[in-house]
Design an enzyme around this catalytic site. Structure first.
Site, mmCIF file in Angstrom:
data_model
loop_
_atom_site.group_PDB
_atom_site.id
_atom_site.type_symbol
_atom_site.label_atom_id
_atom_site.label_comp_id
_atom_site.label_asym_id
_atom_site.label_seq_id
_atom_site.Cartn_x
_atom_site.Cartn_y
_atom_site.Cartn_z
ATOM 1 N N SER A 119 0.491 -1.046 0.029
ATOM 2 C CA SER A 119 0.289 0.214 -0.106
ATOM 3 C C SER A 119 0.957 1.147 -0.029
ATOM 4 C CB SER A 119 -0.587 -0.354 1.290
ATOM 5 O OG SER A 119 -1.644 1.625 1.432
ATOM 6 N N TYR A 141 -2.333 5.304 -3.950
ATOM 7 C CA TYR A 141 -2.713 6.209 -3.879
ATOM 8 C C TYR A 141 -2.684 7.066 -4.933
ATOM 9 C CZ TYR A 141 -6.377 3.533 -0.140
ATOM 10 O OH TYR A 141 -6.933 2.442 0.396
ATOM 11 N N THR A 167 -5.662 2.301 -6.319
ATOM 12 C CA THR A 167 -7.030 2.033 -6.525
ATOM 13 C C THR A 167 -8.006 3.323 -6.341
ATOM 14 O OG1 THR A 167 -6.054 0.837 -4.017
ATOM 15 C CG2 THR A 167 -7.624 1.683 -4.064
ATOM 16 N N LYS A 249 -8.330 -0.824 -9.157
ATOM 17 C CA LYS A 249 -8.450 -1.996 -8.151
ATOM 18 C C LYS A 249 -10.195 -0.784 -7.520
ATOM 19 C CE LYS A 249 -7.654 -3.228 -3.269
ATOM 20 N NZ LYS A 249 -7.862 -2.344 -2.545
ATOM 21 N N HIS A 273 -13.524 -2.377 -1.665
ATOM 22 C CA HIS A 273 -12.676 -2.553 -0.013
ATOM 23 C C HIS A 273 -12.932 -2.677 0.465
ATOM 24 C CE1 HIS A 273 -9.405 0.996 0.234
ATOM 25 N NE2 HIS A 273 -9.651 0.886 1.273
HETATM 26 C C1 FNR Z 1 -7.107 -1.765 3.328
HETATM 27 N N1 FNR Z 1 -7.586 -1.951 2.134
HETATM 28 C C2 FNR Z 1 -7.165 -1.040 1.214
HETATM 29 N N2 FNR Z 1 -6.521 -0.991 -0.074
HETATM 30 C C3 FNR Z 1 -6.209 -0.572 -1.491
HETATM 31 O O1 FNR Z 1 -6.155 0.455 -1.812
HETATM 32 N N3 FNR Z 1 -5.499 0.651 -0.327
HETATM 33 C C4 FNR Z 1 -5.288 0.602 1.736
HETATM 34 O O2 FNR Z 1 -4.134 1.606 1.923
HETATM 35 C C5 FNR Z 1 -5.630 0.110 2.150
HETATM 36 N N4 FNR Z 1 -5.922 -0.270 2.957
HETATM 37 C C6 FNR Z 1 -6.678 -1.425 4.311
HETATM 38 C C7 FNR Z 1 -6.676 -0.946 4.998
HETATM 39 C C8 FNR Z 1 -7.534 -2.317 5.916
HETATM 40 C C9 FNR Z 1 -7.281 -2.005 7.590
HETATM 41 C C10 FNR Z 1 -8.338 -2.329 5.437
HETATM 42 C C11 FNR Z 1 -9.168 -3.961 5.928
HETATM 43 C C12 FNR Z 1 -8.052 -2.427 4.301
HETATM 44 C C13 FNR Z 1 -8.798 -2.118 1.046
HETATM 45 C C14 FNR Z 1 -8.229 -4.281 0.917
HETATM 46 O O3 FNR Z 1 -7.069 -4.321 -0.211
HETATM 47 C C15 FNR Z 1 -9.405 -4.952 0.105
HETATM 48 O O4 FNR Z 1 -9.807 -4.507 -0.561
HETATM 49 C C16 FNR Z 1 -10.111 -5.360 1.318
HETATM 50 O O5 FNR Z 1 -9.417 -5.756 2.852
HETATM 51 C C17 FNR Z 1 -10.807 -6.464 1.240
HETATM 52 O O6 FNR Z 1 -12.017 -6.889 2.172
HETATM 53 P P1 FNR Z 1 -11.392 -8.151 2.768
HETATM 54 O O7 FNR Z 1 -10.611 -9.259 2.607
HETATM 55 O O8 FNR Z 1 -10.431 -7.587 4.094
HETATM 56 O O9 FNR Z 1 -13.429 -8.448 3.950
#
Ligand code: FNR
Length: 376
Positions: A119, A141, A167, A249, A273
């Site tokens: 990330s 990002y 994303t 994404k 997400h």
């Molecule tokens: C995320 N997700 C996320 N996505 C992304 O593109 N950049 C990021 O920095 C983050 N940070 C992030 C932090 C936390 C604590 C969570 C739980 C999620 C989203 C992540 O990539 C993904 O899309 C989801 O977590 C998928 O869903 P599940 O498997 O957690 O249900």
């Protein structure tokens, strides 16, 4: 059998095989702000629940007496073969659950050969995380300062991140009551800003050095990537400056997937997400088949949001995903046991996928299509 055989000699596994149990144990260890930042979602949590309910609406139809003793999970993504149809989703600020954060996660991913998507909101720099020599993808990002964007891409390229994941669904942070009630946003504490704060172009934009005034640097970064949306026509900047595959994404509509293909992208991640952005949005699994039907022959379709088991991976593959990204479950592994805990979670899910595949009568992910499922 490794676990059962160890059990015969009195050696019991250090971690549960239930993801829900790992989450419970993590909750006991973590401070409430950190736990709820990870566990929480947007609004009432409707989409987070919908993600899970959608998996429950599909049932696997097992087939018998087939030659499936030897299975093969190898998966080709963007011209490279990986040992399984699974990658670690980009999750920011991992040091809030374990001091080693992304360093631990990247070592676990490297040991298993599965890609880690790092990330932009990482608590360690992309150069530090690159020391674990596994498959590396970088999640952007996307800043509203093109020179900062190009600097991040160049750093990622130099450090061996070969696939760019952009994303789209978090151009501004959603309404997240769990974090609002605790006034807990790790980024505002600086946790998760290692990449921008170490970036030479970003640093050149600051009136005073980060070391002298870290709060001002943080306040300058936040509006640079948060609060204003990008538009389709701006994707050419990324396409022109990134040689490797680009994956968008957060795609949930077939028309957006078609536009991604038209814009020269290589893949999409069907994702909401983890229910953390639009509360009330459709379940990610329900968005998957229409996207796969629309662009499956032009783009690599990946999937995330709600995957908690090997059987879930099986269902997502059957509905058109080439591979899935795993989110919160590996964070619970990280919270409980650092690198070892992440490895445990990923190995468990892959072991269950392998068993589900075989017990349902299939040898490889490529054998799966929607006909192997029925609506419950
Ligand atoms: C995320 N997700 C996320 N996505 C992304 O593109 N950049 C990021 O920095 C983050 N940070 C992030 C932090 C936390 C604590 C969570 C739980 C999620 C989203 C992540 O990539 C993904 O899309 C989801 O977590 C998928 O869903 P599940 O498997 O957690 O249900």
């Amino acid at each position: 059998y490794e676990i059962y055989l160890n059990g015969l000699t009195g050696r019991h596994p250090p971690y549960s095989a239930h993801v829900a149990e790992l989450e419970r144990a993590a909750r006991e260890r973590l401070d409430p702000g950190a736990y709820w930042y990870v566990a929480g979602s947007a609004g009432t949590g409707a989409t987070d629940r919908a993600n899970r309910e959608a998996f429950d609406r599909w049932r696997i139809v097992p087939r018998m007496l087939r030659d499936v003793s030897v299975r093969d999970l190898d998966t080709e993504l963007f011209g490279r073969t990986y040992p399984a149809p699974l990658a670690l989703a980009p999750v920011g600020v991992q040091s809030i659950v374990h001091p080693q954060g992304e360093l631990a996660t990247s070592r676990a991913a490297a040991a298993l050969g599965v890609p880690m998507v790092l990330s932009t909101a990482s608590s360690h720099t992309l150069e530090e995380v690159a020391e674990a020599d596994g498959p590396r993808w970088y999640q952007l990002y996307w800043p509203h300062d093109d020179e900062v964007t190009l600097s991040l891409l160049e750093r990622a390229r130099k450090s061996g991140y070969d696939t760019l994941v952009v994303t789209l669904d978090t151009w501004t942070l959603a309404w997240r009551p769990n974090d609002l009630d605790r006034a807990y946003l790790p980024f505002l504490r600086g946790t998760g800003l290692a990449i921008p704060l170490s970036d030479p172009v970003f640093r050149s934009r600051l009136a005073r050095p980060v070391e002298e005034d870290p709060d001002a640097a943080i306040m300058q970064w936040v509006p640079m990537f948060n609060g204003r949306a990008h538009t389709w026509d701006q994707l050419s900047l990324l396409r022109d400056n990134w040689e490797g595959p680009i994956v968008l994404k957060g795609v949930q509509h077939a028309d957006d997937a078609r536009r991604a293909a038209d814009a020269g992208m290589d893949g999409v991640v069907v994702s909401n997400h983890g229910g953390r952005q639009v509360d009330g949005a459709l379940a990610s699994l329900d968005a998957l088949a229409p996207v796969a039907e629309a662009v499956g022959d032009r783009l690599t379709v990946l999937f995330d949001s709600g995957v908690r088991s090997g059987a879930d991976v099986f269902k997502a593959l059957a509905l058109g995903a080439r591979a899935v990204l795993l989110g919160r479950p590996y964070m619970w592994g990280l919270a409980n046991g650092g690198e070892d805990g992440v490895r445990h979670v990923v190995r468990s899910i892959l072991a269950e996928l392998d068993l589900t595949l075989g017990l349902a009568g299939f040898r490889t992910p490529a054998d799966l299509d929607p006909s192997v499922l029925e609506r419950a």
